[in-house]
Design a protein around this motif. Structure first.
Motif, short mmCIF file in Angstrom:
data_model
loop_
_atom_site.label_atom_id
_atom_site.label_comp_id
_atom_site.label_asym_id
_atom_site.label_seq_id
_atom_site.Cartn_x
_atom_site.Cartn_y
_atom_site.Cartn_z
N ASP A 20 -12.26 24.22 -32.19
CA ASP A 20 -12.56 23.10 -33.10
C ASP A 20 -12.35 23.52 -34.56
O ASP A 20 -12.12 24.70 -34.84
N ILE A 26 -13.85 25.50 -27.79
CA ILE A 26 -14.26 24.37 -26.96
C ILE A 26 -14.02 24.74 -25.49
O ILE A 26 -14.82 24.42 -24.63
N GLU A 33 -5.55 16.23 -22.16
CA GLU A 33 -6.96 16.05 -22.53
C GLU A 33 -7.20 16.57 -23.97
O GLU A 33 -7.92 15.94 -24.75
N ALA A 34 -6.57 17.68 -24.31
CA ALA A 34 -6.71 18.25 -25.66
C ALA A 34 -6.12 17.30 -26.71
O ALA A 34 -6.70 17.10 -27.78
N ARG A 36 -5.89 14.03 -26.38
CA ARG A 36 -6.79 12.88 -26.46
C ARG A 36 -7.99 13.21 -27.34
O ARG A 36 -8.39 12.41 -28.19
N LEU A 37 -8.52 14.44 -27.19
CA LEU A 37 -9.65 14.90 -27.99
C LEU A 37 -9.29 14.92 -29.49
O LEU A 37 -10.06 14.48 -30.34
N ALA A 38 -8.08 15.41 -29.78
CA ALA A 38 -7.61 15.47 -31.17
C ALA A 38 -7.49 14.06 -31.75
O ALA A 38 -7.88 13.81 -32.89
N GLU A 40 -9.11 11.36 -30.80
CA GLU A 40 -10.45 10.79 -30.99
C GLU A 40 -11.06 11.23 -32.31
O GLU A 40 -11.72 10.46 -32.99
N ARG A 41 -10.83 12.49 -32.66
CA ARG A 41 -11.41 13.04 -33.90
C ARG A 41 -10.50 12.81 -35.10
O ARG A 41 -10.77 13.31 -36.20
N LEU A 59 -7.88 22.32 -33.52
CA LEU A 59 -7.96 20.95 -34.03
C LEU A 59 -8.08 21.03 -35.55
O LEU A 59 -8.99 21.70 -36.06
#
Length: 184
Positions: A20, A26, A33-34, A36-38, A40-41, A59
């Motif tokens: 992070d 993380i 998935e990584a 998608r996480l990026a 989202e943030r 990230l």
């Protein structure tokens, strides 16, 4: 400039180790998935260690990161000082006034932060009296000892005797300090 990193869709690994923005791990997860996480943030997924197994991705706001890197590089270039080597040529039979002028020029070069290569040129039979040239170079070094250090002692190279003087490191720091004080 900066080395280019793979960002977001450019990453070519199935699984990545994700870190992070604050540097905490993380964990290992599939690339999809990584990403998608990026998203989202509202950050970018940047591959910082592609040779690792699995590759390490962080990230971060990549645009901001690149800007900070270029800013740091500009600052580093600004602080960098290119040292030139200036040459002062003398003859073993130089007159006192001429010697003083050459010494003054060498002092100016040293104050500007440049190295000085003092060369004594021997012609014809003058080469028989190299000790005169050596004495002259030692005298020059002695006269400039407040401004310089002898980087290379007088040495005979063919028909020339050469000595290299470098500006004193402490002198340059003092000048920079004075310059900063003058600017306010």
């Amino acid at each position: 400039m900066t080395k280019d990193y793979r960002v977001n869709e450019e990453i070519r690994a199935r699984e990545v180790r994700v870190i992070d923005p604050s540097g905490n791990q993380i964990g290992i997860m599939p690339l999809r998935e990584a990403l998608r996480l990026a998203e989202e943030r509202q950050l970018d997924l940047v591959e910082i260690a592609p040779q690792a197994k699995p590759p390490v991705c962080k990230l971060m706001d990549y645009g901001k990161y690149k800007y900070e890197q270029s800013k740091r590089e500009r600052e580093a270039r600004k602080r960098q000082r290119i040292i030139n080597v200036k040459e002062v040529k003398l003859r073993p039979s130089i007159e006192e006034h001429d010697f003083q002028i050459k010494a003054r020029n060498a002092a100016r070069f040293l104050r500007d932060g440049d190295k000085v290569k003092a060369t004594i040129m021997f012609r014809g039979r003058e080469i028989m009296h190299t000790e005169l040239g050596h004495q002259l170079l030692v005298r020059l070094a002695e006269q400039l000892k407040d401004l310089s250090i002898v980087e290379r002692q007088p040495k005979l190279e063919g028909k020339n005797m050469v000595m290299i003087l470098a500006p004193r490191p402490d002198l340059h720091k003092q000048e920079v300090k004075q310059e900063m004080e003058e600017r306010g």
